[in-house]
Design a protein around this motif. Sequence first.
Motif, PDB file in Angstrom:
ATOM      1  N   SER A  12      11.751  -8.734   4.246  1.00  0.00           N
ATOM      2  CA  SER A  12      10.542  -9.515   4.013  1.00  0.00           C
ATOM      3  C   SER A  12      10.690 -10.322   2.737  1.00  0.00           C
ATOM      4  O   SER A  12      11.741 -10.306   2.082  1.00  0.00           O
ATOM      5  CB  SER A  12       9.358  -8.552   3.865  1.00  0.00           C
ATOM      6  OG  SER A  12       9.649  -7.614   2.827  1.00  0.00           O
ATOM      7  N   ALA A  14       9.154  -9.543  -0.017  1.00  0.00           N
ATOM      8  CA  ALA A  14       9.343  -8.521  -1.050  1.00  0.00           C
ATOM      9  C   ALA A  14      10.779  -7.999  -1.045  1.00  0.00           C
ATOM     10  O   ALA A  14      11.388  -7.795  -2.099  1.00  0.00           O
ATOM     11  CB  ALA A  14       8.355  -7.373  -0.846  1.00  0.00           C
ATOM     12  N   ALA A 108      10.005  -1.878   1.729  1.00  0.00           N
ATOM     13  CA  ALA A 108       9.287  -3.154   1.790  1.00  0.00           C
ATOM     14  C   ALA A 108       9.006  -3.504   3.252  1.00  0.00           C
ATOM     15  O   ALA A 108       9.253  -4.630   3.693  1.00  0.00           O
ATOM     16  CB  ALA A 108      10.095  -4.255   1.109  1.00  0.00           C
ATOM     17  N   GLY A 110       6.205  -3.767   4.816  1.00  0.00           N
ATOM     18  CA  GLY A 110       5.037  -4.583   5.095  1.00  0.00           C
ATOM     19  C   GLY A 110       3.968  -3.876   5.901  1.00  0.00           C
ATOM     20  O   GLY A 110       3.705  -2.684   5.712  1.00  0.00           O
ATOM     21  N   GLY A 283       5.179  -4.756  -1.920  1.00  0.00           N
ATOM     22  CA  GLY A 283       4.545  -5.550  -0.879  1.00  0.00           C
ATOM     23  C   GLY A 283       3.368  -4.862  -0.208  1.00  0.00           C
ATOM     24  O   GLY A 283       2.756  -3.939  -0.752  1.00  0.00           O
ATOM     25  N   ASP A 284       3.060  -5.314   1.017  1.00  0.00           N
ATOM     26  CA  ASP A 284       1.874  -4.850   1.732  1.00  0.00           C
ATOM     27  C   ASP A 284       1.856  -3.350   1.974  1.00  0.00           C
ATOM     28  O   ASP A 284       0.796  -2.763   2.202  1.00  0.00           O
ATOM     29  CB  ASP A 284       1.773  -5.547   3.098  1.00  0.00           C
ATOM     30  CG  ASP A 284       1.567  -7.041   3.001  1.00  0.00           C
ATOM     31  OD1 ASP A 284       1.589  -7.580   1.882  1.00  0.00           O
ATOM     32  OD2 ASP A 284       1.380  -7.674   4.055  1.00  0.00           O
ATOM     33  N   ALA A 305       3.552  -9.715  -3.069  1.00  0.00           N
ATOM     34  CA  ALA A 305       4.807  -9.278  -2.454  1.00  0.00           C
ATOM     35  C   ALA A 305       6.007  -9.786  -3.237  1.00  0.00           C
ATOM     36  O   ALA A 305       6.972  -9.052  -3.487  1.00  0.00           O
ATOM     37  CB  ALA A 305       4.866  -9.752  -1.008  1.00  0.00           C
TER      38      ALA A 305
END
Length: 420
Positions: A12, A14, A108, A110, A283-284, A305
């Motif tokens: 991602s 991130a 990471a 997400g 990140g998320d 992120a």
Amino acid sequence: MDLNRVVIVGASLAGLRAAETLRNEGFDGEVVVVGAEPHRPYDRPPLSKKLLAGEWEPDRIHLRQPDTFDDLDVEWRFGVAGAGLDPSAGILHLTNGTDITYDGCIIATGAACRRLPEQSRYSHVHEVRTLDDAMRLRAEIADGGRHVVVIGAGFIGLEVAATARQLGNDVTVLEGAPAPLIRGLGEEMGAAIGAMHEARGVTLRCGVQVDRLHDDGVLLAGEDGAEGELIEADIVVVGIGVVPATAWLGDSGLQLRDGVVCDETLNALDVDGSVVPGVYAAGDVLRWPNPLFAEEMRVEHWTNAAEQGAAAAKNLLAAAGRGAGAPEAYAPVPFFWSDQFDIRIQFLGRASADDAVEVVLGSTQPNEDGTVKFLALYRTGDRVHGALGVNAPRWVMKMRGQLMEQASWHDALAHAATLA
């Protein structure tokens, strides 16, 4: 700890920033990046806007050019995901049945879209989270003339609604809350954004509950368990939020609570609250205590992120004695933006249901040319908590220092007055 191989789970933004930071900070060991999608890292914000509208093609949203990826000297494994993590042994299990040993790990992965029951049964029902999602929806709405029903008036839902409407489709947005964007902006400002959508031809229905999907559209919930109204649709887009991608970590011993729970330095915690050496997140997928706001948070936006990917990599190196100094607390002012029609929304800080909100510059009402421009500040107690700008990038970004300093409400108002 010895740090010879770092594995990053999630190709991602991130994950990419983490890999780049490892190299930029001088790490010369192995770096392996694992990505569930077949694509190299790409930018997600255009998925619901420029890419969905057909203004950009997929090659425009790649985060880096191919030669830049090669220069990183990173091993990329695409089309395979993490299946499990054994931090005590330093092993990442993959969905293709293979394992990767590691000394350091950055999670990471997400988030994934929340889905409605039996959503996958319906070919006319879409979500927008990946490049492939966006391209499938684009093919359906590109020629206009369709009735598109969007379930959920969050940022992604409203961005999709705006793009579909600009392409000449009839658009209806269904939202269970009293106004759009309540979680991100609160009811008053969310209603103001909703009014701008209605002025541009979007039908917005708030305070309605979806019962279930239907072959011909969406069935709303009726009273006392009765079948409610059928909202007919050619295309349905489900935009009811996301859930952090942590299911694969169920047996890892990591603390999971709406995300991977970490300390202030983004170091993952175990179920007993102790740090797990060598395991960080970004990140998320991450939940951490932001010391600037004295609040535990999980942030689902681009800037976070990018910055967390870099911070996690730096702190992993520092903890291993491979970086400058000690691991540092990650304490940002959260920031996000959203483009909807000709509306540029920017927000600094946090918004909560209990915040008082005051428009301090401009107005939520359209100017003579139909445009809207304003700055609103959010107050918690006697402190400024957030700043919202609509078509006012200079105003909102100049409030960042006030939020960094946790300025008093009086001081924040005085500073805003100087921006007029």
